[in-house]
Motif scaffolding. Structure first.
Motif, PDB file in Angstrom:
ATOM      1  N   ASP A   1     -31.175  53.919  58.875  1.00  0.00           N
ATOM      2  CA  ASP A   1     -32.023  54.219  57.484  1.00  0.00           C
ATOM      3  C   ASP A   1     -32.637  53.325  56.332  1.00  0.00           C
ATOM      4  O   ASP A   1     -32.379  53.676  55.819  1.00  0.00           O
ATOM      5  CB  ASP A   1     -31.573  55.671  56.633  1.00  0.00           C
ATOM      6  CG  ASP A   1     -31.688  57.024  57.339  1.00  0.00           C
ATOM      7  OD1 ASP A   1     -32.378  57.321  57.771  1.00  0.00           O
ATOM      8  OD2 ASP A   1     -30.440  57.480  57.659  1.00  0.00           O
ATOM      9  N   ILE A   2     -33.184  52.480  56.925  1.00  0.00           N
ATOM     10  CA  ILE A   2     -33.762  51.271  56.421  1.00  0.00           C
ATOM     11  C   ILE A   2     -34.874  51.555  55.699  1.00  0.00           C
ATOM     12  O   ILE A   2     -35.231  51.073  54.998  1.00  0.00           O
ATOM     13  CB  ILE A   2     -33.953  50.332  57.561  1.00  0.00           C
ATOM     14  CG1 ILE A   2     -31.974  49.236  58.030  1.00  0.00           C
ATOM     15  CG2 ILE A   2     -34.211  48.499  57.002  1.00  0.00           C
ATOM     16  CD1 ILE A   2     -31.789  48.568  58.880  1.00  0.00           C
TER      17      ILE A   2
ATOM     18  N   VAL B   1     -35.639  42.806  50.723  1.00  0.00           N
ATOM     19  CA  VAL B   1     -35.266  44.049  52.114  1.00  0.00           C
ATOM     20  C   VAL B   1     -34.787  42.443  53.441  1.00  0.00           C
ATOM     21  O   VAL B   1     -33.425  42.624  53.712  1.00  0.00           O
ATOM     22  CB  VAL B   1     -36.357  44.194  52.683  1.00  0.00           C
ATOM     23  CG1 VAL B   1     -36.002  45.237  53.998  1.00  0.00           C
ATOM     24  CG2 VAL B   1     -36.521  45.518  51.547  1.00  0.00           C
ATOM     25  N   TYR B   2     -35.212  41.529  53.160  1.00  0.00           N
ATOM     26  CA  TYR B   2     -34.868  40.507  54.345  1.00  0.00           C
ATOM     27  C   TYR B   2     -33.457  39.946  54.505  1.00  0.00           C
ATOM     28  O   TYR B   2     -32.967  39.388  54.762  1.00  0.00           O
ATOM     29  CB  TYR B   2     -36.323  39.605  54.680  1.00  0.00           C
ATOM     30  CG  TYR B   2     -35.908  38.122  55.492  1.00  0.00           C
ATOM     31  CD1 TYR B   2     -36.750  38.955  57.425  1.00  0.00           C
ATOM     32  CD2 TYR B   2     -35.438  37.041  55.426  1.00  0.00           C
ATOM     33  CE1 TYR B   2     -35.805  37.568  57.869  1.00  0.00           C
ATOM     34  CE2 TYR B   2     -35.006  36.284  56.701  1.00  0.00           C
ATOM     35  CZ  TYR B   2     -35.556  36.768  57.639  1.00  0.00           C
ATOM     36  OH  TYR B   2     -35.386  35.530  58.515  1.00  0.00           O
TER      37      TYR B   2
ATOM     38  N   ILE C   1     -30.406  42.642  54.519  1.00  0.00           N
ATOM     39  CA  ILE C   1     -30.415  42.808  55.812  1.00  0.00           C
ATOM     40  C   ILE C   1     -29.521  41.229  56.449  1.00  0.00           C
ATOM     41  O   ILE C   1     -28.036  41.503  56.868  1.00  0.00           O
ATOM     42  CB  ILE C   1     -31.734  43.197  56.392  1.00  0.00           C
ATOM     43  CG1 ILE C   1     -31.375  45.002  55.998  1.00  0.00           C
ATOM     44  CG2 ILE C   1     -31.344  43.057  58.474  1.00  0.00           C
ATOM     45  CD1 ILE C   1     -32.669  45.094  56.726  1.00  0.00           C
ATOM     46  N   THR C   2     -30.263  40.633  56.313  1.00  0.00           N
ATOM     47  CA  THR C   2     -29.683  38.778  56.919  1.00  0.00           C
ATOM     48  C   THR C   2     -28.869  38.317  57.068  1.00  0.00           C
ATOM     49  O   THR C   2     -27.946  38.002  57.192  1.00  0.00           O
ATOM     50  CB  THR C   2     -31.083  38.257  57.254  1.00  0.00           C
ATOM     51  OG1 THR C   2     -31.234  37.842  55.295  1.00  0.00           O
ATOM     52  CG2 THR C   2     -32.205  38.527  57.648  1.00  0.00           C
ATOM     53  N   ASN C   3     -27.902  39.164  55.618  1.00  0.00           N
ATOM     54  CA  ASN C   3     -26.927  38.184  55.094  1.00  0.00           C
ATOM     55  C   ASN C   3     -26.457  38.892  55.301  1.00  0.00           C
ATOM     56  O   ASN C   3     -24.826  38.805  55.814  1.00  0.00           O
ATOM     57  CB  ASN C   3     -26.503  38.871  53.268  1.00  0.00           C
ATOM     58  CG  ASN C   3     -27.795  37.166  52.902  1.00  0.00           C
ATOM     59  OD1 ASN C   3     -28.340  36.201  53.200  1.00  0.00           O
ATOM     60  ND2 ASN C   3     -28.461  37.572  51.724  1.00  0.00           N
ATOM     61  N   ILE C   4     -26.177  40.145  55.349  1.00  0.00           N
ATOM     62  CA  ILE C   4     -25.141  41.718  56.199  1.00  0.00           C
ATOM     63  C   ILE C   4     -25.279  40.877  57.390  1.00  0.00           C
ATOM     64  O   ILE C   4     -23.407  40.955  57.886  1.00  0.00           O
ATOM     65  CB  ILE C   4     -25.806  42.965  56.376  1.00  0.00           C
ATOM     66  CG1 ILE C   4     -25.625  43.563  54.795  1.00  0.00           C
ATOM     67  CG2 ILE C   4     -24.933  43.764  57.188  1.00  0.00           C
ATOM     68  CD1 ILE C   4     -26.024  44.337  54.699  1.00  0.00           C
TER      69      ILE C   4
ATOM     70  N   LEU D   1     -42.559  41.708  59.025  1.00  0.00           N
ATOM     71  CA  LEU D   1     -40.835  42.401  57.774  1.00  0.00           C
ATOM     72  C   LEU D   1     -39.876  42.849  59.064  1.00  0.00           C
ATOM     73  O   LEU D   1     -38.944  41.954  59.338  1.00  0.00           O
ATOM     74  CB  LEU D   1     -41.519  43.082  56.619  1.00  0.00           C
ATOM     75  CG  LEU D   1     -39.329  42.844  56.522  1.00  0.00           C
ATOM     76  CD1 LEU D   1     -38.800  41.798  55.661  1.00  0.00           C
ATOM     77  CD2 LEU D   1     -40.170  43.821  55.017  1.00  0.00           C
ATOM     78  N   ALA D   2     -40.480  43.473  60.397  1.00  0.00           N
ATOM     79  CA  ALA D   2     -40.131  44.486  61.231  1.00  0.00           C
ATOM     80  C   ALA D   2     -39.795  43.397  62.340  1.00  0.00           C
ATOM     81  O   ALA D   2     -37.966  43.518  62.736  1.00  0.00           O
ATOM     82  CB  ALA D   2     -40.222  45.992  61.353  1.00  0.00           C
ATOM     83  N   ILE D   3     -40.330  43.196  62.010  1.00  0.00           N
ATOM     84  CA  ILE D   3     -40.456  41.482  63.192  1.00  0.00           C
ATOM     85  C   ILE D   3     -39.146  40.604  62.859  1.00  0.00           C
ATOM     86  O   ILE D   3     -38.406  40.197  64.003  1.00  0.00           O
ATOM     87  CB  ILE D   3     -41.772  40.865  63.983  1.00  0.00           C
ATOM     88  CG1 ILE D   3     -42.485  42.100  64.584  1.00  0.00           C
ATOM     89  CG2 ILE D   3     -41.592  40.341  65.136  1.00  0.00           C
ATOM     90  CD1 ILE D   3     -43.927  41.835  65.136  1.00  0.00           C
ATOM     91  N   ASN D   4     -39.499  39.732  61.656  1.00  0.00           N
ATOM     92  CA  ASN D   4     -39.115  39.024  61.263  1.00  0.00           C
ATOM     93  C   ASN D   4     -37.486  39.613  61.800  1.00  0.00           C
ATOM     94  O   ASN D   4     -36.278  38.798  61.413  1.00  0.00           O
ATOM     95  CB  ASN D   4     -39.330  39.046  60.285  1.00  0.00           C
ATOM     96  CG  ASN D   4     -40.538  37.862  60.826  1.00  0.00           C
ATOM     97  OD1 ASN D   4     -40.663  37.404  61.734  1.00  0.00           O
ATOM     98  ND2 ASN D   4     -41.608  37.971  59.325  1.00  0.00           N
ATOM     99  N   ILE D   5     -36.656  40.705  60.931  1.00  0.00           N
ATOM    100  CA  ILE D   5     -34.911  40.927  60.618  1.00  0.00           C
ATOM    101  C   ILE D   5     -34.903  41.631  61.875  1.00  0.00           C
ATOM    102  O   ILE D   5     -33.755  41.061  62.675  1.00  0.00           O
ATOM    103  CB  ILE D   5     -35.312  42.057  59.463  1.00  0.00           C
ATOM    104  CG1 ILE D   5     -35.376  41.608  58.488  1.00  0.00           C
ATOM    105  CG2 ILE D   5     -34.026  42.486  60.313  1.00  0.00           C
ATOM    106  CD1 ILE D   5     -36.076  43.314  57.751  1.00  0.00           C
ATOM    107  N   MET D   6     -35.701  42.117  63.174  1.00  0.00           N
ATOM    108  CA  MET D   6     -34.841  42.259  64.498  1.00  0.00           C
ATOM    109  C   MET D   6     -34.819  41.020  65.304  1.00  0.00           C
ATOM    110  O   MET D   6     -34.320  41.231  66.085  1.00  0.00           O
ATOM    111  CB  MET D   6     -36.366  43.177  65.094  1.00  0.00           C
ATOM    112  CG  MET D   6     -35.372  43.360  66.569  1.00  0.00           C
ATOM    113  SD  MET D   6     -34.059  45.046  66.199  1.00  0.00           S
ATOM    114  CE  MET D   6     -33.863  45.735  65.180  1.00  0.00           C
TER     115      MET D   6
END
Length: 396
Positions: free
Chosen positions: A8-9, A20-21, A24-27, A60-65
């Motif tokens: 549930d992001i 947000v970025y 998530i990227t830190n995780i 944002l969605a594309i960059n995180i993925m």
């Protein structure tokens, strides 16, 4: 086998895309690159809503993925994306078709109930689907002949979601396709560990069935810690997202000392600000909701001061409940026993509204979480009353 679980992001639900970025990227850095994971599973609702192509949340969605894929390529980590609620996902995983068709990364979208064996672990994936008949659709998987090490899914577990009314297939007179509802017992009977997305509050439903909860917090009613999950063999742990926004509610009953005099009120507000200093020092985002259940004999002038003092700080949201005994008694007389929960003081407004909706519709038009999100955007605004501003801020 070590597995990272995210749920549930809801990309697009929080305006600060950089926050947000980075969260998530830190995780990803910590759990995949530094520690290593064999699998990453996103338990649905990666998206919050349907986006236009020029919406910044698409980037944002594309960059995180893409960041996740690069990390998983490096560590040879598998990726599984479980399809969530249709009103959120809206078939937008096609944005990642480039990665999905690549032979260099083991990445799959799970949009129907599927089983998979990886390194001697038997896994069942249960995305949210609209089905004609739950028993027929899941018969191959939900039976005594099958047992899974893990079940990962997205959807409704009835005994894990407050306000959900149990419904039978007999209520579906038109034989319309519906989202299935599970019980924790049927899930735990065929698995060692079961983790679902959908309900935003992290919760343990029974000894082996969990709602992971959303990674972020952007509304009231989600005071429980936000987290992600780590499974190592048959052990599961939950790591709190300490970067989550602060949303807390403080409720004052009619007998509270804050109504005695203004000094008591100011002392209580100072205490709340001290307890949430990260928020009031602007080191974190969020909101504090104050619910005042005012006594009948409260002085009207004090009531106005009470209302207006709170608006000196953008971090406060205020709800004032004023008593009206005559109206309540009149309602009680006309209210049938079936609906007496409406005036039950032990239930919050979201529970009451959702219970009523479930009584009116076989297939509720919104989820409990969607209702809470809508209600959280409704606040009471008051004009500024400056007489006590300096004192409230600790200034003489």
């Amino acid at each position: 086998m070590r597995i990272l679980l995210l749920a549930d992001i809801h990309i697009g639900s929080i305006r600060d895309s950089e926050y947000v970025y980075n969260t998530i990227t830190n995780i990803i850095d910590k759990e995949i690159i530094l520690t290593h994971c064999d699998m990453v599973i996103i338990l649905g609702d990666y998206f919050d809503r349907l986006f236009k192509v020029n919406d910044e949340n698409v980037s944002l969605a594309i960059n995180i993925m893409s960041y996740l894929v690069r990390a998983c390529l490096r560590e040879k980590t598998k990726i599984r994306l479980i399809y969530g609620t249709e009103s959120h996902e809206m078939n937008q995983y096609k944005l990642f078709n480039y990665h999905l068709t690549s032979s260099s990364i083991d990445m799959k979208i799970i949009d129907t109930v599927t089983e998979e064996s990886i390194d001697d672990y038997h896994i069942l994936y249960v995305p949210e689907e609209y089905v004609d008949n739950k028993n027929k659709h899941y018969f191959k998987f939900f039976n005594s002949n099958n047992h899974y090490d893990y079940i990962f899914g997205h959807g409704i577990i009835e005994d894990g979601m407050p306000g959900i009314v149990s419904l039978s297939h007999e209520n579906n007179k038109n034989n319309e396709k519906q989202v299935p509802r599970f019980k924790s017992g049927e899930l735990s009977s065929i698995s060692d560990i079961c983790v679902f997305g959908h309900y935003h509050s992290h919760s343990k439903i029974n000894n082996s069935v969990y709602y992971l909860g959303s990674l972020f917090r952007n509304s009231f009613g989600e005071e429980t810690p936000k987290c992600y999950g780590i499974i190592e063999d048959k052990s599961i742990s939950f790591i709190e997202n300490t970067n989550a926004y602060i949303y807390k509610t403080y409720e004052f009953e009619t007998t509270s000392n804050i109504y005695i005099d203004m000094d008591s009120f100011i002392d209580e507000i100072k205490k709340i600000k001290d307890e949430n200093n990260e928020l009031f020092n602007d080191n974190k985002q969020g909101k504090i909701r104050l619910i005042f259940n005012t006594p009948i004999n409260l002085d009207p002038s004090f009531k106005e001061i009470l209302k207006n003092l709170i608006n000196i700080d953008k971090h406060f949201s205020v709800v004032i409940n004023e008593p009206n005994d005559e109206l309540i008694n009149e309602i009680k007389e006309d209210l049938s026993d079936e609906y007496d929960f409406i005036i039950d003081p032990s239930l919050n407004i979201a529970d009451k509204i959702f219970r009523y909706i479930c009584m009116q519709y076989n297939d509720p038009p919104m989820t409990y979480d969607e209702l809470k999100e809508y209600l959280s955007k409704t606040s009471v605004n008051f004009t500024i009353f400056g007489k006590y501003i300096d004192k409230l801020n600790g200034e003489e």
